[in-house]
Scaffold this active site. Structure first.
Site, short mmCIF file in Angstrom:
data_model
loop_
_atom_site.label_atom_id
_atom_site.label_comp_id
_atom_site.label_asym_id
_atom_site.label_seq_id
_atom_site.Cartn_x
_atom_site.Cartn_y
_atom_site.Cartn_z
CG HIS A 186 23.31 -20.61 33.88
ND1 HIS A 186 22.94 -19.69 33.31
CD2 HIS A 186 22.34 -21.56 34.02
CE1 HIS A 186 21.54 -19.53 33.54
NE2 HIS A 186 21.01 -20.66 33.97
C1 UD1 Z 1 19.95 -23.98 37.98
C2 UD1 Z 1 18.88 -24.15 37.43
C3 UD1 Z 1 18.56 -23.40 36.09
C4 UD1 Z 1 18.90 -21.93 36.41
C5 UD1 Z 1 19.96 -21.91 37.15
C6 UD1 Z 1 20.15 -20.43 37.70
C7 UD1 Z 1 17.99 -26.50 37.56
C8 UD1 Z 1 17.74 -27.86 36.81
N1 UD1 Z 1 18.62 -25.75 36.93
O1 UD1 Z 1 21.01 -24.44 37.05
O2 UD1 Z 1 17.41 -23.72 35.55
O3 UD1 Z 1 18.65 -21.12 35.35
O4 UD1 Z 1 20.22 -22.62 38.38
O5 UD1 Z 1 21.65 -20.02 37.89
O6 UD1 Z 1 17.38 -26.44 38.55
N2 UD1 Z 1 27.60 -24.95 41.50
C9 UD1 Z 1 28.69 -24.53 42.27
N3 UD1 Z 1 28.40 -23.55 43.18
C10 UD1 Z 1 27.10 -23.19 43.33
C11 UD1 Z 1 25.91 -23.75 42.56
C12 UD1 Z 1 26.47 -24.67 41.40
O7 UD1 Z 1 29.89 -24.82 42.33
O8 UD1 Z 1 26.66 -22.44 44.34
C13 UD1 Z 1 27.88 -26.03 40.59
C14 UD1 Z 1 27.90 -27.43 40.86
O9 UD1 Z 1 29.16 -28.12 40.16
C15 UD1 Z 1 26.85 -27.71 40.34
C16 UD1 Z 1 26.56 -27.04 39.04
O10 UD1 Z 1 27.17 -25.83 39.35
O11 UD1 Z 1 26.78 -29.23 39.94
C17 UD1 Z 1 25.35 -26.98 38.46
O12 UD1 Z 1 24.31 -26.57 39.50
P1 UD1 Z 1 22.73 -26.75 39.54
O13 UD1 Z 1 21.96 -25.89 40.53
O14 UD1 Z 1 22.53 -28.10 39.58
O15 UD1 Z 1 22.55 -26.15 38.21
P2 UD1 Z 1 22.61 -24.65 37.37
O16 UD1 Z 1 23.49 -25.06 36.09
O17 UD1 Z 1 22.90 -23.83 38.47
N1 UDP Z 2 22.94 -12.39 37.98
C1 UDP Z 2 23.70 -11.93 38.98
N2 UDP Z 2 25.03 -12.06 38.73
C2 UDP Z 2 25.86 -12.79 37.80
C3 UDP Z 2 24.87 -13.28 36.93
C4 UDP Z 2 23.74 -13.23 36.91
O1 UDP Z 2 23.41 -11.18 39.99
O2 UDP Z 2 27.24 -12.77 38.03
C5 UDP Z 2 21.63 -12.28 38.19
C6 UDP Z 2 21.15 -11.42 36.63
O3 UDP Z 2 21.06 -10.31 36.87
C7 UDP Z 2 19.30 -12.06 36.77
C8 UDP Z 2 19.59 -13.43 37.38
O4 UDP Z 2 20.93 -13.54 38.17
O5 UDP Z 2 18.74 -11.36 37.79
C9 UDP Z 2 19.72 -14.46 36.24
O6 UDP Z 2 19.94 -15.78 36.85
P1 UDP Z 2 20.69 -16.87 36.08
O7 UDP Z 2 21.14 -16.36 34.68
O8 UDP Z 2 21.57 -17.69 36.88
O9 UDP Z 2 19.36 -17.98 35.84
P2 UDP Z 2 18.18 -17.77 34.93
O10 UDP Z 2 17.70 -16.65 34.83
O11 UDP Z 2 18.34 -18.41 33.52
O12 UDP Z 2 17.15 -18.85 35.32
#
Ligand code: UD1
Ligand code: UDP
Length: 358
Positions: A204
């Site tokens: 992601h």
């Molecule tokens: C964010 C965090 C990242 C973290 C990740 C955990 C920032 C800059 N990034 O990244 O550090 O590792 O969360 O998962 O804060 N979207 C949906 N539905 C949702 C959430 C997101 O459709 O419920 C889509 C949207 O198009 C959105 C994109 O995902 O624009 C990115 O979401 P965003 O929260 O900005 O960043 P993450 O990649 O999730």
């Molecule tokens: N996770 C989850 N379901 C998923 C993918 C990840 O519950 O489909 C959990 C995973 O076990 C971990 C956390 O989400 O505890 C990690 O989140 P993510 O990878 O989104 O973010 P990051 O740790 O890179 O910030």
């Protein structure tokens, strides 16, 4: 004490659920959900499964550009803090929600505690790196998960007395939810998976999803490996959208088993039973280690350097499909890493809550 906790993204719900259970025995916690993650399986499912109380405030600030998202969070969080007058604000990790929360509090002279302080990739093009550095420099209680993290903070001139090496709350979570995951998850049956018969993948990070050639290399490489061993890929909505916009989704759907993001209990079971994990997630890298599963991290660097040194984690820059496939095969045939304790004793939450009380 009145503590305002700020969460917004998937890993923060997991960390906060683990801390909150103990924190609420001694303190009044007011929970703010910024709304950064909003799909049922990116947010609500964690509140339900992990018994994290519903947020007192849901700010509903969904994703836009970084500046707009962080700015709107800052403004909305400030209003809540002025109303609630907490003694302290508690933030987790390195997302935009973390930074907005820390900044809103610091500007109102409310002390900030940061869980997962001191992690550094030394890559300032990552949004998370900027968020971490700024949050660490506004916090007065910095809870570092590892020795390396404490050293990073010291090197940046943060006074020693603010830094507390407490271990990793995600290790506490792994231990705490293990039994519940075994009891309640049906994911292996639902997907028809035998233990150690598949590779689990999550992707992601912006650096992978926003770069079509890197995402192409990942999909191509994993598709080659999928001819020998099934790939289970709970796909983050961001990654699905990226694959779609580059025109790679159809190929990915043919070669890989793309499933919707799963709840934490299902994720724990998928991780435990995986033959290998390939990811760019911070949390999943560590959970691979907690479950003694070798991990391939599809990035150019990692904050969790101990895992690379101890041979649990193979860092692979996704240069091309061939390169990704080759490195995954190398990791598949590698022996397990060193038996070593890297992230504390599973009691970080108690240490954090005790420090917050002082
Ligand atoms: C964010 C965090 C990242 C973290 C990740 C955990 C920032 C800059 N990034 O990244 O550090 O590792 O969360 O998962 O804060 N979207 C949906 N539905 C949702 C959430 C997101 O459709 O419920 C889509 C949207 O198009 C959105 C994109 O995902 O624009 C990115 O979401 P965003 O929260 O900005 O960043 P993450 O990649 O999730
Ligand atoms: N996770 C989850 N379901 C998923 C993918 C990840 O519950 O489909 C959990 C995973 O076990 C971990 C956390 O989400 O505890 C990690 O989140 P993510 O990878 O989104 O973010 P990051 O740790 O890179 O910030």
């Amino acid at each position: 004490m009145r503590i305002v906790t700020i969460v917004g993204a998937r890993p923060q719900f997991i960390k906060a659920a683990t801390v909150s259970r103990v924190l609420r025995k001694q303190h009044t916690e007011i929970l703010i959900h910024t709304g950064q993650h909003y799909d049922y399986n990116m947010s609500e499912v964690f509140f339900k499964q992990l018994e994290l109380p519903q947020p007192d405030y849901n700010l509903g600030i969904v994703s836009k550009t970084h500046g707009s998202q962080t700015g709107r969070m800052l403004e909305s969080i400030e209003k809540v803090l002025i109303k609630e007058k907490p003694h302290r604000v508690l933030v987790y990790g390195d997302t935009n929600s973390t930074l907005a929360g820390a900044l809103a509090a610091a500007k109102l002279h409310i002390p900030v505690a940061h869980v997962e302080a001191g992690l550094r990739s030394f890559n300032r093009s990552m949004p998370e790196e900027i968020n971490r550095i700024l949050t660490d420099h506004t916090a007065d209680l910095l809870f570092a998960p590892t020795k390396v993290a404490t050293e990073n903070l010291c090197r940046e001139g943060i006074p020693q007395e603010r830094i507390h090496l407490v271990g990793d709350v995600m290790y506490d979570a792994t231990l705490f939810y293990n039994e519940k995951a075994h009891r309640e998850s049906r994911i292996l049956n639902l997907l028809g998976l035998d233990p150690k018969s598949y590779i689990l993948v999550t992707i992601h990070r912006a650096e992978n999803t926003d770069d079509s050639s890197r995402l192409r290399a990942i999909v191509e490489g994993l598709s080659k490996v999928a001819k020998d061993i099934p790939i289970i890929f709970p796909i983050h909505p961001r990654t699905r959208k990226a694959l779609e916009s580059y025109g790679y989704l159809a190929e990915a759907e043919v070669c890989l088993r793309l499933i919707e993001p799963v709840g934490y209990l299902d994720m724990v079971m998928l991780e435990k039973n995986a033959r290998l994990i390939a990811t760019d997630s911070g949390g999943v890298q560590k959970e691979a280690f907690f479950n003694k599963v070798t991990c391939v991290t599809l990035r150019s660097e990692t904050e969790w350097v101990e895992l690379v040194k101890t041979n649990w984690n193979y860092l692979v820059y996704p240069l091309s499909g061939d390169n990704v496939a080759r490195e995954v095969y190398v990791a598949l045939s590698a022996p397990p890493g060193l038996e070593i304790n890297l992230y504390g004793d599973g009691r970080s939450v108690g240490k954090i809550v005790r420090k917050i009380a002082i």
